[in-house]
Write an enzyme that holds these catalytic residues in place. Structure first.
Site, PDB file in Angstrom:
ATOM      1  N   TYR A 110       0.819  -1.208   0.000  1.00  0.00           N
ATOM      2  CA  TYR A 110       0.000   0.000   0.000  1.00  0.00           C
ATOM      3  C   TYR A 110       0.856   1.263   0.000  1.00  0.00           C
ATOM      4  O   TYR A 110       1.853   1.336   0.724  1.00  0.00           O
ATOM      5  CB  TYR A 110      -0.935   0.050   1.227  1.00  0.00           C
ATOM      6  CG  TYR A 110      -1.775   1.304   1.193  1.00  0.00           C
ATOM      7  CD1 TYR A 110      -2.889   1.369   0.379  1.00  0.00           C
ATOM      8  CD2 TYR A 110      -1.404   2.447   1.897  1.00  0.00           C
ATOM      9  CE1 TYR A 110      -3.638   2.530   0.278  1.00  0.00           C
ATOM     10  CE2 TYR A 110      -2.146   3.616   1.803  1.00  0.00           C
ATOM     11  CZ  TYR A 110      -3.254   3.644   0.998  1.00  0.00           C
ATOM     12  OH  TYR A 110      -3.989   4.800   0.893  1.00  0.00           O
ATOM     13  N   TRP A 112       1.072   5.631  -1.815  1.00  0.00           N
ATOM     14  CA  TRP A 112       0.740   6.576  -2.884  1.00  0.00           C
ATOM     15  C   TRP A 112       1.741   6.590  -4.023  1.00  0.00           C
ATOM     16  O   TRP A 112       1.486   7.139  -5.073  1.00  0.00           O
ATOM     17  CB  TRP A 112       0.623   7.977  -2.293  1.00  0.00           C
ATOM     18  CG  TRP A 112      -0.777   8.357  -1.957  1.00  0.00           C
ATOM     19  CD1 TRP A 112      -1.686   7.616  -1.254  1.00  0.00           C
ATOM     20  CD2 TRP A 112      -1.438   9.582  -2.309  1.00  0.00           C
ATOM     21  NE1 TRP A 112      -2.865   8.310  -1.144  1.00  0.00           N
ATOM     22  CE2 TRP A 112      -2.733   9.521  -1.774  1.00  0.00           C
ATOM     23  CE3 TRP A 112      -1.054  10.726  -2.998  1.00  0.00           C
ATOM     24  CZ2 TRP A 112      -3.660  10.551  -1.922  1.00  0.00           C
ATOM     25  CZ3 TRP A 112      -1.963  11.750  -3.144  1.00  0.00           C
ATOM     26  CH2 TRP A 112      -3.264  11.657  -2.614  1.00  0.00           C
TER      27      TRP A 112
END
Ligand SMILES: Nc1nc2c(c(=O)[nH]1)N[C@H]1C(S)=C(S)[C@@H](COP(=O)(O)OP(=O)(O)OC[C@H]3O[C@@H](n4cnc5c(=O)[nH]c(N)nc54)[C@H](O)[C@@H]3O)O[C@H]1N2
Ligand SMILES: Nc1nc2c(c(=O)[nH]1)N[C@H]1C(S)=C(S)[C@@H](COP(=O)(O)OP(=O)(O)OC[C@H]3O[C@@H](n4cnc5c(=O)[nH]c(N)nc54)[C@H](O)[C@@H]3O)O[C@H]1N2
Ligand SMILES: [Mo]
Length: 748
Positions: A110, A112
């Protein structure tokens, strides 16, 4: 010659390059991006925290999987060649697969990553492990993981938080009252996932105000009101918003202002909800007095809010932060219920939309589906855990947890592989993470910087930044698609994640599946051709690939009409029924009720969070750990934007006085999980009983359980929001503060 334009998550920028070096960056003209964040790019790219070449942890190099995982972050990191590093990665992946199977490879990764949709590291790693034959993935996200699940039950899809929004064009001139739970903090508009050409949220709000919209902000902190905006402010206890919303629902019914016809035609379950509001079962009517007591606000301010809601067009919104808390699902469900009571869902400027205060460009109005995305290859292992439960997974292999009506059994993780995320930033209870991070045989990380995560890996592979490769970027919330040219050569020995995975897949014999024989340019051309086809389907003509490169940005024509969320459903609820069990908005859900979870009714309800300031010892404060003003999460933390260290903890002056703290005093912020250092900062416009910190400082936990880096996740609670969505509950956290005296710190 004009300077090239490119894009990052915090906006579009112009780059000045001299002799192959990035000299300066400034916001693209007219974009409204934050000049400080954009201007920090050269410092970021050339930071002394850049990883210059592959490294292997000394203990792992010696004993491989038998080495002591607790030495992660302590052992020396040995520089090695790419060849040596990739060979070790390849052998280790093969060993784990053979000995333990695909589920033992945890590669959900996980995070960005960076803007640029082809080189997006998390997409690359998932594609690689799809081609590899499977892995353990992560489902959902940290941003709105609870919303994602509850909205599927209530509205039939997650659109209301992920993509759909009533646009500002519809709000301006139509909305009489704009009621923002969690506020409209301008700092959050500096960022868009994928990057945007325009940062026009302040202008949208100003235009709405100029055209007569009244703003009401409900937040413990007044800086959630944009500067210069005249807004009413109600400052409830964190975690009490659901009670306020239910109180207002009750009040609308009591005043006979609830739109019964709307409830009948467009909603199911309203009788069940109304019975709850009336207290038919628990004998507690959910009155404004009841709500005011829970929220610790004057009942008069809620009565006035109800007065405002009684007339005119009302837009209700809630920031994403409200669902990153224990029982966070309930806040979103209750807001939808309140909007349903008002009966304006699907009308211009009315109803509800989530996240105007959370991200740039929500409601900006743009065509969707034109920004390319790297296709993934599925996951044959069929294993995915709720994103925020990964530390729990490390602790309890084989444990079965409830999740959205099903059960997930945790795999036994032998290898962690991360590219494009920073778990030692984003996870809650970092000391727990650190203990459990020691368990797997091997940890592999692709990173640009020596983050807390990279420093705790066994094999570290240096990655390029988006300035060191070519890409295409943008977001469906903004009407621009950017070509992102390679601006400089890779720093040190950094390589693109794509090239690393291509080489690894070649060695393992599935190169064709992963790369499909394409290099970077061929991929960009291929992804762009898909955009051209999609554009055509929307009656648009996208520039050809060469033209895109030449132009740098394609300004996509705006949609013809303002978007009004759920207007189609309102026009014809039969033809355009929602994909829910009833086809309507579910104000009560038989399905959720049938799961029979504790603390979760089949309708919206307020539950005290597990750490609740309404019932806490007098010295406790509710800690809000919110998004950083000048970082993107932990990104930019290695630049001067980090400012004075350790980072600040804000509180009402009387909370500081009561504890004998002066401005800038060093304090220890503690919870049963651990402690972090912070500097006292006073904030006049803030309610009592809370403390506010920013996420993003780099974790530097020591063995005594103190994080010198000042990361609030050293103290946050690592529990799921509920068995329904198992999302992060980071905002539910009580802390105590004491002055930090260095000589009293025990070392160990
Ligand atoms: N207490 C608390 N915790 C929170 C939150 C909160 O509100 N409170 N918010 C949560 C939320 S909403 C989120 S989204 C998460 C954010 O958590 P993350 O997304 O994990 O945070 P970032 O700092 O953006 O991490 C991205 C990392 O990827 C690296 N990177 C960037 N580009 C590339 C690339 O091209 N290749 C490789 N290999 N690496 C790259 C960056 O250097 C950085 O270290 O945090 C969550 N944590
Ligand atoms: N500058 C910058 N902007 C960002 C990001 C970043 O890292 N930096 N990250 C982006 C990402 S990944 C995300 S997910 C979004 C997140 O967007 P949000 O989740 O909306 O952002 P936060 O800053 O965590 O919270 C917004 C406000 O909610 C208020 N709040 C917190 N708890 C409560 C509560 O219980 N009740 C009420 N009424 N108010 C409360 C806080 O005062 C806070 O200022 O932000 C995005 N925008
Ligand atoms: Mo997020």
């Amino acid at each position: 010659m004009t300077n090239p334009i490119s894009l990052c998550h915090w906006g579009a920028f112009e780059a000045e390059i001299s002799n192959g070096r990035l000299i300066a960056t400034k916001p693209m003209q007219g974009s409204g991006a934050d000049p400080d964040m954009i201007g920090a790019l050269p410092q970021l790219v050339y930071s002394d925290k850049r990883i210059d070449q592959p490294h292997i942890r000394e203990g792992w190099l010696r004993n491989r999987a038998l080495s002591d995982g607790a030495m992660r972050g302590h052992d020396r990191m040995v520089p090695v060649s790419w060849e040596v590093a990739l060979k070790l990665v390849s052998e280790e992946l093969d060993r784990i697969r053979t000995d333990h199977g695909h589920k033992a490879l945890f590669a959900g990764s996980y995070g960005w990553s960076s803007a640029g949709r082809f080189h997006h590291a998390r997409s690359q790693i998932r594609r690689f492990f799809g081609a590899f034959g499977g892995y353990t993935d992560q489902t959902g996200n940290y941003s709105w993981g609870a919303a994602q699940i509850i909205l599927q039950h209530v509205l039939g899809s997650e659109d209301a938080v992920s993509s759909a929004a009533t646009s500002w064009n519809s709000i301006c001139g139509n909305t009489d009252a704009f009621i923002a739970f969690g506020g409209l903090n301008p700092k959050n508009w500096r960022v868009t996932s994928g990057g945007a050409g325009f940062h026009h949220m302040p202008a949208h709000i100003q235009r709405a105000a100029d055209q007569g919209t009244k703003f009401i902000v409900i937040s413990p902190v007044a800086d959630d009101i944009p500067p210069g905006l005249e807004a009413d402010w109600i400052a409830p206890r964190p975690g009490s918003d659901t009670a306020i919303m239910l109180g207002l629902c009750h009040e609308m019914l009591r005043r006979d202002r609830a739109d019964r016809a709307f409830l009948d035609r467009f909603c199911s379950g309203s009788e069940t909800l109304i019975a709850h509001l009336n207290g038919d079962i628990d004998q507690q009517p959910k009155t404004l007095e009841w709500a005011a007591t829970i929220a610790d606000v004057p009942v008069q301010s809620l009565t006035e809010l109800a007065d405002i809601m009684e007339t005119g067009r009302v837009m209700l919104t809630a920031s994403w932060s409200l669902q990153r808390a224990h029982h966070g699902e309930q806040t979103y469900w209750a807001l939808i219920a309140l909007a349903a009571m008002l009966g304006q869902i699907g009308l211009p400027g009315g109803g509800f939309t989530f996240g105007y205060g959370s991200l740039n460009a929500v409601g900006q109005s743009a065509r969707k589906g034109l920004v390319p995305a790297l296709p993934t290859l599925g996951n044959k292992a069929g294993m995915s855990i709720p994103v925020a439960r990964f530390v729990d997974m490390l602790e309890h292999p084989g444990k079965s947890i409830p999740f959205n009506g099903q059960h997930i059994t945790y795999p036994d993780t032998k290898l962690i592989y991360w590219a494009g995320g920073n778990p030692f930033h984003h996870a809650q209870d970092l000391f727990r993470l650190e203990r459990l991070w020691a368990r797997p045989d091997t940890v592999i990380v692709h990173e640009q910087f020596w983050t807390a995560t990279a420093s705790r890996a066994d094999i570290v592979l240096p990655a390029t930044t988006s300035l060191e490769r070519s890409d295409i970027g943008g977001t469906s919330r903004d009407p621009n698609v950017f070509y992102m040219p390679k601006l400089i050569d890779p720093v040190g020995q950094a390589r693109n994640d794509f090239d690393v995975f291509s080489e690894l897949s070649e060695w393992s014999g599935f190169g064709d599946i992963f790369s499909e024989g394409r290099d970077e340019t061929a991929w960009l051309r291929h992804l762009w051709s898909r955009t051209e086809t999609r554009a055509m389907a929307q009656g648009l003509s996208a520039p050809g690939f060469e033209e895109l490169i030449e132009k740098g940005v394609w300004q996509v024509p705006l949609p013809d009409k303002p978007e009004v969320y759920l207007s189609g459903f309102r026009q014809d609820p039969v033809e355009n029924h929602l994909p829910t069990d009833s086809g309507k908005i579910e104000l009560a859900s038989e399905r959720i009720g049938s799961f029979q979870y504790d603390d979760l009714a089949g309708h919206p309800a307020w539950f005290a969070p597990s750490e609740w300031i309404g019932d806490a010892p007098p010295d406790a404060l509710a800690l809000l750990s919110r998004q950083p003003a000048k970082f993107l999460h932990s990104q930019l933390g290695q630049t001067d934007l980090a400012g004075d260290q350790p980072p600040k903890i804000w509180m009402h002056p009387s909370e500081a006085d009561q504890r004998g703290f002066r401005e800038k005093d060093l304090v220890r912020v503690s919870s049963p999980r651990g402690a972090c250092l912070a500097q006292v900062a006073r904030m006049e416009q803030c309610r009592l009983g809370i403390a506010v910190m920013e996420t993003g400082p780099w974790y530097e936990g020591n063995k005594t359980g103190l994080d010198h880096g000042g990361n609030p996740n050293a103290v946050t609670l690592d529990i799921g929001t509920s068995p329904l969505s198992q999302a992060t509950a980071a905002q539910t956290c009580l802390v105590t503060l004491e002055r930090y005296l260095e000589d009293q710190e025990q070392t160990g």
